[in-house]
Scaffold this active site. Sequence first.
Site: not given
Ligand SMILES: [Zn+2]
Lengths: 465, 476
Positions: A75, A144, A146, A157, A197, A199
């Site tokens: 898939e 995954d 993140d 941040c 972005r 991770g």
């Molecule tokens: Zn940072």
Amino acid sequence: MGQQQQQEGPVPMEEDVKMETTAEDSRHLQHGFSPDYLKLYYGRLFPFAEMYKWLSYGNDGKHPGCDPSFIARREFSFTLEHDIYLRYLSFHDASEMEATIRAKCPHKIDIGAVYNVEPAKRTAYSGAGSDRVFSPVERELVFDIDMTDYDDIRNCCSGADICLKCWPLMTIAIKVVDTALRDDFGFEHILWVYSGRRGVHCWVCDARARRLTNEQRTSITDYFRLYKGNENTAKKVSLVAASLHPSLLRAYTDVCRPFFEDTILLNQSLLTPEGNYERVLDLVPDDAVKTNMRDRWQENRRSSAAREDVNASRWRQLKQTLESKQKGQALRRCVEEIVFSYTYPRLDMEVSKHMNHLLKAPFCVHPKTGRVCVPIDPQKCETFDPTTVPTLSQLLNELNENEAKHSSINNGSKTRDLEKTSLGRAVHFFQTSFLDPLLQASKAEVAAAYQEKLHESASRPTLNW
Amino acid sequence: MEFKTATNRRLSNAASTGLYGTGVGGAGGGASRLSLYQVAPCVEVSIEEFEQFALDRLRVLKAIEENRARGRRLEEVEAVVNDLWRKHMRTPNAADAHNKDMISHFVLRLVYCRTEELRRWFLGMETTLFRQRFRSETPESQRRFMEECKLPYKAINTTEFEAVKDKLGQVARSLNQPLPTGMVPFEEVPELVASRRVFLQRGNAFVPRDQLVAIVSNHFRARLSKALVLTNRKWTATIAEEEKDRLTPIVEALSTRYLGPDYSQLKSKTTIGLQDLDSLAQRSFPLCMRHLYTKVKEDHHLRHGGRQQLGLFLKGAGLKLEDALAFWRAEFSQKMGVEKFDKEYSYNVRHNYGREGKRTDYTPYSCMKIIMATPGVGDHHGCPFRHFSQENLHAVIGGLRLNAHTVDDIMGKVRNHHYQLACAATFEGVHGCQCDGINHPNQYFEQSQKVLNPQLKSGGDDLDLSLQGMPVVPNS
Ligand SMILES: [Zn+2]
Ligand code: SF4
């Protein structure tokens, strides 16, 4: 090809990509992304051949044991512009895959499981009483990781932002998980990819990993799960056993403790402003120790060695107090708990548990950052810098410059476009350190399975219920 | 009971029904008594044996279910299983025991392959049975069994042990368990991996002896689970049709066969009166019947499935025919008038009491049968634990004024598809006393009465089906 626009309930995806449209196009350009650039990228740079070879796992038709339907049962899903989402796509061969991707120009490509039948034809099989219920039969073991899952320990941040101060958390995660996958679980064909972005993704591609049941996948993710709890519980890592499991001990001594003391503690100023150190003290289950530390830290004297970082000296104080404390039992694991709380990998469990979960393909371009999802070398992951990963616009610039330079000397060389850009190195790494060994192993498996089948069919007993 | 061996009616004519595989006869003797049931036995079986063997095994499985429902400790269950096995699976000639084991297992596979619900039940019970039997083997025969079945277990030799001794020690010490003696692929022990209770090295999990049972029974479970799905396919594709005159009816009847006490006969003194129904429904009806009772009072109507389920239950509980007619008439006539009721519905009531038609006395439904029902829109029959949505069930349970812990416990059991256990937990919550498991709504009712009216004498206690000797409730 049976493509249609489908909205089939909540779709499992590893992150929520919301594509903004025209209003933000000008910003996209700055960020290195635009739909037009993407067309060029798929037209000239995307490594179709390598991706196709990977996902064929040696079923290239060159051996009688090859399964010609293998890749057609995989898939794919596309996210097009304006969040149009196409699931259950499948391709019969490399050219169909390439042509479709070029034509649709997906902002995101997800890879799903290999099913028992072609996903594009699944409806033919889903009827009640049908002998073959549409179901996944194999799938890489994927992870995954993140950065948003680390928000409670990041002081630099939060949310989707990352910086070089928090990125080491990903480096730690790669090191810990990669080592355990190899040494503990015996896997060899492991691909780490920057998610574009905030991770990283991990694809474990050994045959044994691809055939794990959901239950076995869950057990592996649980094996990696130290961090438990929610917004309402302060203590999220609890070590109760009398001694650390060998896998945790290795992670602690080889990765977590050194990274904590040398990097995270200082980068994140864990013990300087009161707000930060209070969060660390929350993890100490002994009020006397807490008061003691507060007394010493509130005065904010830089009494001891002024040249030493305050965080480092405070950590030494806390550690000494915790380790010297006679109470033993309750505080025995406290130092380790603090270190693990601030360093041990936090996996997005859901992605790994189920075979049919989708995960973004390597070499996609993240529409927000314009960065390409390039592979990361786990052996050199501390040198990986997410802020210098090539962006779409940068790659196209490189291509232009290269062509401008060489247009005069048109010697008919057949260099692939991709090698004229910095993506070339990423693809080369993918090929040599991941794909080549994987294909070698896959072909051996195809051959071995074929032999076994021959053997078996010769000595098969009769039917059975 | 006499066992006929070879009759002319061979159980399966050729591999189509598949009772033939590689033979197990011949050598027989010394091999391990246990089996993973990979290949069906190649023997001839009479129809009588086909059914009888299956029933005997079913008695063992049902008893296991009840013992589990009672929350017995493992050793206790083990003892019971061994006794039951000896009792029901004995054969006049010891050499036939293995065949009976094989045949009964494969017959029940057919019986229990046909729905998800049945498969889950069979899988659970067979695995428990297997585990207990494996446990009681000697270490030597356990080892032999694992070899024969090519289970992926490898004893560790001294060099291997020395190389990882420290690490094994770390794990063993932190868990207070003995040092490992063997290794298996990590895939075999997901629970141990998940909780980091094993040392892993290059894909191998180092396990102590006492984990063997779990590993082997996981294997058993996994294989049987796959096999059941395949059997189901074969059943629907060919067997059901081919055997429609012979095996199919037997197979179909076996799955809902209720082995508990017989509630079909009105036990002479067991009667309940019309005037007590309201209070009995409140206090002693299981949820399935309470729901139907409330509905018929509210709507003055019930569709066929509901009428049968409630009507037969009331009969089993001791409501006499005249009272039953009065009850249904009083409700239904409010909607349709007495005449219509007498014309269209009274026949049905009398029929159930064996006064009309074939004059068979119909049997109250067992939990299994109720749970297997498929109520449609507008139907109220079925088992609330099985057929209600989580929210509805929660609301109903909430109305029983149980404490939060019990409610969680009940809902948890439901989520794990243990409907009858949930019902038993409800019983315990409502009555504030222990319940030995629920198999039949009438049993729920009678147990409840026994608790509420302790002065009434209870019946005997037969090990075989444990819930059995139901108390007799006189008309009060
Ligand atoms: Zn940072
Ligand atoms: S478990 Fe049995 S008695 Fe209980 S509600 Fe369901 S069907 Fe009725």
